[in-house]
Design a protein around this motif. Sequence first.
Motif: not given
Length: 577
Positions: A133-150, A206-217
């Motif tokens: 559970e910590l790993a899940r919370l640590a890898h995804y941005d808590a506000l947006t649910g998208i991947p974080n910097r890690l 708006c991105i393709r399925r092969t792409d990925s977006v993350a919030r890093i700040g």
Amino acid sequence: MQKNTIRTLLINAHRDQYIEMARLLGDVTASDYEMTWCADYQYALEAMLAPIHDIILLDYEHAPETCEELLRAASTHGCSTPIVCLTAKDNPELDQAAIRGGAADYLVKDQLNTAQIERTIRYAIDRKSAESELARLAHYDALTGIPNRLLFNDRLDRVLQRADRGDSPFALLYVDLDGFKAVNDMHGHDVGDKLVQGIAERLSQCIRRTDSVARIGGDEFTVLLEKINSTNDTVMIAQKIIDVITEPFNINGQQLCVGSSIGIAVYPEAGTDAKTLLKNADMAMYEAKAMQGSTYRFFTDQMNNEALDQGRLELELRAAIHNDEFAMYFQPRISLQTGKIIGAESLLRWHHPERGLLLPDEFILPAKQLGLLSPMGYWAMNRLCQDINAMDQLNLAPLRISLNVAHEQFVAPNFVTKIESILATNKVSGSRFEFELAETDVIESLSVIATDMQQLEQRGIRFSLDDFGTGFSSLPQLQRLPITTLKLDKSHVQKVVNDQDSANMVRAMIHLAHALTLKVVAEGVETERQKDFLKENNCDQMQGFIYSEPLSFDDFTKLLRQQGATSRPSYLSIVDK
């Protein structure tokens, strides 16, 4: 009440031992155990990776080398089931090897009883569940649910590996919002958070399925575009991102608009490693920001040449060390139980002769790139010793001072010897210091730093794990290091009141830390509600602007003297521990 069933895989070559284990587990009254026996180690890895077991019991007795290989292979393949190793007798070396290999625990077979094995299995399963559970919370941005910097860094590394094998080029887009601060200042952080959520949702769509977006700040995003065939592919997506961000957002009945500046770094022209690509995408983003309106810019040779200005910065940094332009500031650490100051974190500042007082964010990264973190770190240690002696001359309470130690400095040759020399020269006890190590650095170099940590602990120096929750630690591994304190990163602490994921994560980290007899310090506490939450959940200590900003030596000692006056508020005082 219906019992839960624990699906158990036993890897052991001896039928009589399998029967004995089945008997022991059969005597457990709290749960039912469904046993699967793998007698052939050749097929053990396949069985371990099958997602059908709750616990794995791996017998080391007759094939220790094979079992070590199985542990490593299971870890490499992402085995999510906790593994408990079985040994014939108590063997500390085997114990350490098993834990390093990824085992949750180990048991001595001739000392087994029903209560012990039931408790060990239950603890291993509970700990693995909490860590997951910590790993899940640590890898995804808590506000947006998208991947974080890690998680973004991990995905970037994987994309680079594929590109190095000959896959098509990819592009890294660094997206920074224009006008976001004005929205926050005018409408408040709650509205700002909803705006960020909306932008994350639009970017994901708006991105393709092969792409990925993350919030890093706070207002910064990255986009990885894989399998691009031409510059035009990248341009079309960059323009699409600008268009969806520029479109007004309806939040609480208000039409809000922001813009975006995008920097683009294309592999391999703009770099062939993660660090270079990120740096160049960031540089391109700032060039886009200097232009009027929302736009994008590619990294160019001209911008790359401008990076040569780092040569001048290197000279300035070296001069700063030589000319004593740095200074140590102090932020008090407060007990949440008593309200007393029980220590302080030391923070580096640079009195630049032309640019004034500079915070670490403005010079630490260039210093790291230039290999200057070690000399700066030893300067800081020496200055702190001088400051501690000066505080003692003022008859102030002998507080323990924490110091952030860079990974590059800690793993450098003769680190322990140099620290001992500085302490001896200044006649300061190691018990006056706590070294803060970043969680991600500890994970990456566990075996390298363990011995040095133990030697320094014998000198009285304590250790804390900084920015806990931004990486993913294996808690059994941490138990084997002389760490006494976990510091919760402010990115989680500052959201505990308004974000349930962050609140759950902080609760879980406090609970796990206390289970390991570790103290917990919350960083970046800014409001009474955050403080109340931490106190209600038994956090031990805090630091942050709610109590004090980082103070110069003179202001810090003035604060300590004031705390000793009879006019001080009743909830503030100084303790000497």
